[in-house]
Scaffold this motif. Structure first.
Motif, PDB file in Angstrom:
ATOM      1  N   TYR A 496       0.791  -1.106   0.022  1.00  0.00           N
ATOM      2  CA  TYR A 496      -0.045   0.021  -0.008  1.00  0.00           C
ATOM      3  C   TYR A 496       0.817   1.081  -0.024  1.00  0.00           C
ATOM      4  N   TYR A 497       2.161   1.105   0.392  1.00  0.00           N
ATOM      5  CA  TYR A 497       3.109   2.320   0.613  1.00  0.00           C
ATOM      6  C   TYR A 497       3.802   2.617  -0.694  1.00  0.00           C
ATOM      7  N   LEU A 498       3.897   1.720  -1.768  1.00  0.00           N
ATOM      8  CA  LEU A 498       4.576   1.938  -2.930  1.00  0.00           C
ATOM      9  C   LEU A 498       4.998   3.350  -3.264  1.00  0.00           C
ATOM     10  N   PRO A 499       3.710   4.249  -3.267  1.00  0.00           N
ATOM     11  CA  PRO A 499       4.025   5.655  -3.744  1.00  0.00           C
ATOM     12  C   PRO A 499       5.114   6.274  -3.089  1.00  0.00           C
ATOM     13  N   LEU A 500       5.478   5.922  -1.745  1.00  0.00           N
ATOM     14  CA  LEU A 500       6.451   6.521  -0.788  1.00  0.00           C
ATOM     15  C   LEU A 500       7.750   6.067  -1.103  1.00  0.00           C
ATOM     16  N   PHE A 501       7.890   4.951  -2.124  1.00  0.00           N
ATOM     17  CA  PHE A 501       9.434   4.476  -2.066  1.00  0.00           C
ATOM     18  C   PHE A 501       9.781   4.413  -3.746  1.00  0.00           C
TER      19      PHE A 501
END
Length: 569
Positions: A496-501
């Motif tokens: 769910y946090y791929l946009p942050l990496f």
């Protein structure tokens, strides 16, 4: 023919269904990151049921692609690269056509299928996609520029897509002219309070704030919550208390459910209910917020900014009401190296990144402006809220806890020089409620930092010490392992946090490597003197207490199970 039979071509019914789908999609986009917003909504007159009354999922109609998904007009592929990428998307998503300017997520993709798509693109073009940039503009046109040998640097080097410019932040921080105490409003009560309004009472921090209000006062606590009526609202509040084992005898009699919504005008209250709450409530603790780091500013604004305005507007009517606002140390700009932040109104906005932090900066500033207009406000800026320092009870829906679980699932953690300021939730709640019940203080702002910040690597070493066999990897190696695992379809909390990496480094919201902020707390400690409220450091004993809680609730596997899984890989 039955008068209730629906006509297949009934234009009024079709119009209503389209409007309803649009409303559902807008609501989802306000509360969810783009990758989790459903692409299609099917409106049925009723759900098919099994004999036992449960929904018969097998009888639900299949999606046809005509359910009002994508809003963008179709744009055909213009180059051979766009055409080939569009075919990959068509095969993956089961579509006959794909427009090159239509979002992957509007077409039915999600955070898992985007990884499958990335794997296919890498196989065809021998290019490993920067998934963070892909999430910023998930279209065939953007993807074509990313894989092309003549990539457009202005596109692949896009800035933070979840935030806005400082000019927009400062414009939103101007308090509307109508937010001013009524001329005939009663003066603010100074306590002891009989009726207190709490927002965000069905969240994690809200549960502990409610517990402290019930324990430290005799007030009835009015809790604003989305619900169909007062009874359902109160029931949701009590269920949330029970989730963290915080229910005590007599609580229900003092909890008043207020059906409403901080993201709507007048807090979603009817005119009659708004007048009643304004007349009866004597003090407000405003805690409600969308706290996701991956939701853009525009989607957070209705709740986090406009909601703060509505709370202040309520505070001006009938009786002036003190407003105690839960902000965050995230309102301070990111800064490399050492920097000390005093307990004072905000002035700097450059370096405040991401939708969540920027929205809190604006709401924090609105509170200062309201104080200058005669509305008693108090701002509290805690660090990252973590579990109870007494029981270990901890929310799972936070970035750091998703990161912990994701790294345990991966069997490796990222070597990243990041200082974390973790504040136990019960310490935070006790501090806020103790100060709020004592009235508004002369100082407008209190920082609520931890008693000792901890490095991210230090916390992962404690996780290894607890028994989880994690490898320590350089960031780039960790990112590649995570991406490969997700492309293989492995379950991992970090999807769910791929946009942050990104491939080279995390997004700014995660934090600046090497930053060493210090949050002054002298005014807080002076105000808490003699209260007995103290912050326990997040050391080995406390962090292991959190991990034990996660294992007991099933959020994390027991360390021995994790070890067995690692050996089998």
């Amino acid at each position: 023919m039955s008068s209730t039979r629906q006509l297949a071509n009934d234009p009024l019914s079709s119009s209503w269904a389209a409007g309803f789908r649009s409303t559902l999609r807008a609501y989802a986009r306000t509360h969810l990151p783009e990758a989790m917003v459903p692409a299609h909504f099917v409106v049925l007159p009723e759900l098919p049921k099994l004999p036992n009354g449960k929904v018969d999922r097998g009888s639900l109609p299949a999606l046809t692609g005509d359910e009002g998904g994508a809003d963008n007009a179709y744009v055909a592929p213009r180059t051979s690269v766009e055409a080939q990428l569009a075919r990959i998307w068509q095969d993956l998503l089961g579509l006959s056509t794909v427009g090159v300017e239509t979002s992957f997520f509007d077409l039915g993709g999600d955070s898992l299928t985007v990884l499958q798509m990335a794997a296919q693109v890498r196989e065809v073009y021998d290019v490993r996609l920067d998934l963070r940039r892909m999430f910023e503009d998930p279209t065939v046109a953007q993807l074509a520029r990313m894989v092309s040998s003549q990539a457009d640097p202005a596109v692949t080097g896009a800035g933070n897509p979840r935030g806005v410019g400082t000019e927009e932040m400062r414009a939103d921080a101007v308090l509307p002219a109508d937010i001013v105490p009524d001329e005939d409003a009663l003066p603010a009560a100074t306590g002891p309070y009989r009726n207190v309004l709490l927002t965000g009472g069905t969240g994690y921090t809200g549960a502990f704030l409610l517990r402290e209000l019930l324990d430290r006062s005799q007030a009835d606590v009015w809790v604003l919550v989305r619900a169909d009526g007062p009874e359902q609202a109160a029931r949701r509040v009590m269920e949330n208390l029970a989730e963290y084992d915080l229910v005590r005898d007599g609580d229900r009699e003092r909890v008043i459910g207020v059906p409403g919504d901080t993201g709507r005008p007048y807090l979603g209250l009817s005119r009659e209910d708004h007048h009643r709450v304004a007349a009866e409530v004597e003090m407000i603790i405003h805690n409600a917020a969308i706290s996701s780091w991956i939701v853009p500013y525009a989607k957070i604004k209705p709740v986090n900014i406009l909601g703060a305005q509505e709370v202040l507007r309520l505070a001006c009517r009938s009786r002036i009401k003190p407003v105690h606002f839960i902000s965050t140390t995230g309102v301070y700009p990111g800064h490399l190296g050492e920097r000390r932040w005093e307990e004072e109104p905000l002035t700097e906005s450059d370096g405040v990144v991401g939708g969540y932090r920027q929205s809190k900066w604006v709401a924090d500033s609105l509170m200062t402006a309201a104080r200058e207009r005669g509305i008693p406000t108090q701002v509290y800026r805690p660090g990252a809220i973590t579990g109870s320092q007494v029981t270990g009870a901890c929310a799972t829906e936070t970035f750091i806890n998703h990161l912990i679980k994701g790294c345990i699932q991966l069997g490796a953690y990222l070597d990243y020089d990041l200082l974390l300021d973790l504040v136990p939730v019960d310490y935070c709640a006790a501090s806020v409620v103790h100060l709020a019940l004592g009235g508004v203080h002369a100082e407008p702002v209190f920082n609520l930092p931890s008693s000792r910040p901890a490095g991210m690597n230090e916390l992962f070493e404690l996780i290894v010490d607890f028994g989880y066999p994690l490898r320590r990897l350089d960031y780039q190696d960790w990112y590649q392992e995570l991406s490969a695992a997700l492309e293989r379809g492995e379950e991992n909390e970090m999807r769910y946090y791929l946009p942050l990496f990104g491939a080279d480094r995390p997004a700014e919201e995660v934090g600046f490597a090497g930053a060493k902020p210090e949050f002054a707390a002298e005014k807080l400690h002076e105000a808490l003197a003699g209260s007995g409220i103290e912050c326990r450091p997040v050391d080995r004993d406390l962090f292991h207490l959190y991990l034990q809680y996660f294992v007991s609730t099933g959020y994390l596997p027991a360390p021995s199970t994790a070890l067995d899984q690692t050996r089998s890989q």
